[in-house]
Design a protein around this motif. Structure first.
Motif, mmCIF file in Angstrom:
data_model
loop_
_atom_site.group_PDB
_atom_site.id
_atom_site.type_symbol
_atom_site.label_atom_id
_atom_site.label_comp_id
_atom_site.label_asym_id
_atom_site.label_seq_id
_atom_site.Cartn_x
_atom_site.Cartn_y
_atom_site.Cartn_z
ATOM 1 N N ALA A 75 -3.053 0.911 0.795
ATOM 2 C CA ALA A 75 -2.005 1.691 1.452
ATOM 3 C C ALA A 75 -2.193 3.178 1.182
ATOM 4 C CB ALA A 75 -0.635 1.223 0.956
ATOM 5 N N LEU A 76 -1.243 3.947 1.690
ATOM 6 C CA LEU A 76 -1.253 5.387 1.473
ATOM 7 C C LEU A 76 -0.703 5.738 0.095
ATOM 8 C CD1 LEU A 76 -2.097 7.701 3.431
ATOM 9 C CD2 LEU A 76 0.328 8.010 3.936
ATOM 10 N N THR A 77 0.280 4.948 -0.367
ATOM 11 C CA THR A 77 0.933 5.201 -1.647
ATOM 12 C C THR A 77 1.186 3.877 -2.362
ATOM 13 O OG1 THR A 77 3.194 4.989 -0.780
ATOM 14 C CG2 THR A 77 2.153 7.175 -0.643
ATOM 15 N N LEU A 105 -2.263 -8.230 -4.291
ATOM 16 C CA LEU A 105 -1.890 -7.915 -5.671
ATOM 17 C C LEU A 105 -2.958 -7.041 -6.317
ATOM 18 C CD1 LEU A 105 -0.092 -8.163 -8.136
ATOM 19 C CD2 LEU A 105 -1.184 -10.360 -8.654
ATOM 20 N N ASP A 106 -4.232 -7.371 -6.079
ATOM 21 C CA ASP A 106 -5.301 -6.497 -6.557
ATOM 22 C C ASP A 106 -5.181 -5.111 -5.936
ATOM 23 O OD1 ASP A 106 -7.182 -8.169 -8.234
ATOM 24 O OD2 ASP A 106 -7.111 -9.406 -6.441
ATOM 25 N N GLY A 107 -4.833 -5.081 -4.637
ATOM 26 C CA GLY A 107 -4.671 -3.803 -3.958
ATOM 27 C C GLY A 107 -3.574 -2.958 -4.574
ATOM 28 N N VAL A 108 -2.461 -3.586 -4.947
ATOM 29 C CA VAL A 108 -1.368 -2.860 -5.599
ATOM 30 C C VAL A 108 -1.827 -2.321 -6.949
ATOM 31 C CG1 VAL A 108 0.929 -3.065 -6.614
ATOM 32 C CG2 VAL A 108 0.441 -4.151 -4.417
ATOM 33 N N ARG A 109 -2.515 -3.154 -7.715
ATOM 34 C CA ARG A 109 -2.964 -2.704 -9.035
ATOM 35 C C ARG A 109 -4.007 -1.595 -8.930
ATOM 36 N NH1 ARG A 109 -3.264 -8.821 -11.663
ATOM 37 N NH2 ARG A 109 -1.036 -8.955 -12.182
ATOM 38 N N ASN A 110 -4.885 -1.677 -7.942
ATOM 39 C CA ASN A 110 -5.823 -0.580 -7.697
ATOM 40 C C ASN A 110 -5.068 0.694 -7.328
ATOM 41 O OD1 ASN A 110 -8.046 -2.233 -8.139
ATOM 42 N ND2 ASN A 110 -8.317 -2.710 -5.977
ATOM 43 N N ALA A 143 -2.111 1.557 -8.188
ATOM 44 C CA ALA A 143 -1.460 2.111 -9.372
ATOM 45 C C ALA A 143 -2.419 2.998 -10.158
ATOM 46 C CB ALA A 143 -0.935 0.985 -10.259
ATOM 47 N N VAL A 144 -3.687 2.618 -10.198
ATOM 48 C CA VAL A 144 -4.682 3.455 -10.876
ATOM 49 C C VAL A 144 -4.905 4.745 -10.090
ATOM 50 C CG1 VAL A 144 -7.047 3.587 -11.748
ATOM 51 C CG2 VAL A 144 -5.786 1.428 -11.894
ATOM 52 N N VAL A 160 -2.069 9.646 -18.684
ATOM 53 C CA VAL A 160 -1.006 8.964 -17.952
ATOM 54 C C VAL A 160 -1.189 7.460 -18.101
ATOM 55 C CG1 VAL A 160 -0.079 8.471 -15.639
ATOM 56 C CG2 VAL A 160 -0.683 10.834 -16.283
ATOM 57 N N LYS A 161 -0.098 6.753 -18.369
ATOM 58 C CA LYS A 161 -0.147 5.298 -18.410
ATOM 59 C C LYS A 161 -0.141 4.742 -16.989
ATOM 60 C CE LYS A 161 1.941 4.629 -22.965
ATOM 61 N NZ LYS A 161 0.643 4.186 -23.531
ATOM 62 N N VAL A 162 -0.950 3.730 -16.749
ATOM 63 C CA VAL A 162 -1.022 3.096 -15.442
ATOM 64 C C VAL A 162 0.117 2.093 -15.332
ATOM 65 C CG1 VAL A 162 -2.400 1.645 -13.901
ATOM 66 C CG2 VAL A 162 -3.518 3.399 -15.321
ATOM 67 N N GLU A 163 0.868 2.176 -14.250
ATOM 68 C CA GLU A 163 1.956 1.224 -14.038
ATOM 69 C C GLU A 163 1.376 -0.184 -13.866
ATOM 70 O OE1 GLU A 163 5.339 0.200 -10.663
ATOM 71 O OE2 GLU A 163 4.747 2.291 -10.976
#
Length: 391
Positions: free
Chosen positions: A111-113, A363-368, A370-371, A385-388
Motif C-alpha cells: 500500500a501507500l501507507t 500480513l507479510d505486506g503489512v509487516r513490510n 511497518a518497516v 525507531v521501534k518497528v510496529e
C-alpha cells in the motif's frame, strides 16, 4: 491418457505494462511446466486507455478487456483480481475486490501507507479470500535453498544480514518525473520500490525486524514532467519541471528480534548497477550470499569444512534437490527472472485450489510496510525507531 480435469481459475488483471507482462507470461507458463491443481484462464485485462489495453490483451493472450477496474471486479466470471498498478491505487482496488469475494494478488509494496495496508488486511480477513503480495525474489530457487539451509540449522545462530539493492536508471537528471518519483503516488522512492524487496527477503530468511535507524537522500530535486513508457523507460515533456518528492537512496541499520544485526542500502543512483539485488547472511556455522544478477548461483560457506578447503563454494541451484527447478531443464540449464513470477503465481493458484493461504501474504505486506514506515520516521527524526509489530 488425458489427465484429470483441473480447477479453472479466471484471472482479471488491472494494469498491463512492466509487471502486467511479467504476470501474464507466468500465468501462461504455469500449466506448461507444473502439474498444478489449478489452471489459470486469462479472462479479462483492465486499463484506462481502450486502444492500448486492447492491444496489450491481444499480444498477451487475454480473452476480453475493461476500461473501468470497478466493472472488472463486478464481473461474475472473475475469480482473481491481480493488481499491477501504481501504489496509490492498491488499497481501493484490493478492498473492493475483497468485498466482492475475489482472491487477490497485488504488486509490492502492499500500500501507500501502513494504515492503508492494515485496512487491506482487515478486508481480506473479513471476506476470507486468498491473498498474496508479489515479492517474487523469494521464489528464486537459490533463495529458497538458502531458506532450507537456515531452517535445517546448517548456518546455526544468525549474526548478520546485509542487503544492497542497487540500480542506476534515474541517474540522468533529464530522466522525467514519473509516478515512481511522486510521493502521493508511490509512497516512497528507492525505499519502497526496491528496498521493500530487501526487507521482505530479510524477514523471510532471518525473521522480524524490531528496531532501526536510517537516512534517506534525494540527489536530484527537480525533473522534467513525463510518463513511464514500458519497463523502466520513460518519456519526458519539454520545458515543464516538477519537484521530486521521494528518496533517491536510503540506508539503514536494523536489529532483528532474534538478535541478528542487519544493514540495508537501496539506491537508484549506483552507476553501472542495473539490478544488483544482493544479500549475505552470516551465522555461527556458516554463511550464504546471493546476487539476483546471477540468480541461479548461491555461495555457501560452512565452518565445519576441513582446514585447507574452507571458503565459499558456488552452488548452481539447478539440481533436483533445489526448489522448483525440477520441472524445467536438466541440471546446469539455468532459468531466469521470469521464473520467479511463475513460482509465486503457482503457489497463489495452489492456495486457491487447496483453500490454503500462501506466503508472502497481506500480513507479510503489512509487516513490510511497518518497516518502511519506521525507516521514514527514523530518517526524519534522526534517531532509532521501534518497528510496529502487527499480528
Amino acid at each position: 491418457m488425458v489427465g484429470l480435469a483441473k480447477q479453472e481459475i479466471n484471472i482479471g488483471m488491472i494494469g498491463y505494462q512492466f509487471m502486467g507482462k511479467a504476470h501474464s507470461h507466468a500465468y501462461r507458463d504455469i500449466p506448461f511446466f507444473f502439474d498444478s491443481e489449478a489452471k489459470p484462464v486469462l479472462k479479462a485485462l483492465a486499463g484506462r486507455n481502450e486502444s492500448k489495453v486492447n492491444k496489450a490483451a491481444e499480444k498477451m493472450g487475454w480473452e476480453s478487456t475493461e476500461t473501468d477496474w470497478r466493472r472488472l471486479i463486478e464481473r461474475e466470471d472473475i475469480d482473481v483480481i491481480d493488481i499491477v498498478t501504481p501504489n496509490h491505487t492498491h488499497a481501493e482496488m484490493a478492498i473492493a475486490a475483497a468485498e466482492a469475494g475475489k482472491h487477490i494478488i497485488t504488486e509490492k509494496p502492499l500500500a501507500l501507507t501502513l494504515e492503508e495496508a492494515k485496512a487491506m488486511y482487515r478486508a481480506i480477513q473479513k471476506n476470507k479470500v486468498v491473498h498474496m503480495v508479489c515479492h517474487n525474489y523469494r521464489f528464486a530457487p537459490a533463495v529458497q535453498y538458502a531458506k532450507r539451509l537456515i531452517e535445517d540449522d546448517r548456518l546455526g545462530r544468525i549474526y548478520h544480514f546485509r542487503a544492497d539493492y542497487l540500480q542506476d536508471f534515474i541517474m540522468d537528471p533529464s530522466f522525467p518525473l514519473v509516478w515512481r518519483l511522486k510521493k502521493e503516488v508511490s509512497g516512497s522512492g528507492a525505499l519502497g520500490d526496491i528496498g521493500a524487496h530487501s526487507i521482505d527477503l530479510a524477514r523471510f530468511l532471518v525473521g522480524e525486524i524490531s528496531e532501526l535507524v536510517g537516512t534517506m537522500e534525494t540527489f536530484v530535486k527537480k525533473r522534467p514532467l513525463g510518463e513511464m513508457a514500458g519497463g523502466l523507460n520513460a518519456e519526458a515533456a519539454k520545458d515543464q519541471y516538477g519537484e521530486v518528492t521521494v528518496d533517491d537512496a536510503v540506508a539503514f541499520l536494523a536489529k532483528f528480534s532474534n538478535g541478528a544485526l542487519g544493514t540495508f542500502e537501496a539506491t537508484r543512483f549506483a552507476g553501472g548497477n542495473r539490478n544488483k539485488n544482493k544479500l549475505e547472511i552470516n551465522g555461527e556455522k556458516g554463511s550464504v550470499r546471493w546476487d539476483m544478477e546471477n540468480m541461479n548461483l548461491l555461495d555457501v560457506y560452512l565452518t565445519d569444512d576441513e582446514p585447507g578447503l574452507q571458503g565459499f563454494r558456488t552452488i548452481n541451484c539447478t539440481e533436483e534437490e533445489h526448489p522448483y527447478v525440477g520441472v524445467y531443464w536438466p541440471p546446469g540449464h539455468i532459468i531466469g527472472y521470469e521464473h520467479t513470477f511463475i513460482h509465486l503465481l503457482y503457489e497463489f493458484l495452489q492456495g486457491i485450489a487447496k483453500e490454503s493461504q500462501p506466503s508472502p501474504s497481506f500480513l507479510d505486506g503489512v509487516r513490510n510496510q511497518a518497516v518502511l514506515q519506521a525507516v521514514e520516521q527514523s530518517a526524519e527524526s534522526r534517531r532509532w525507531v521501534k518497528v510496529e509489530q502487527f499480528d
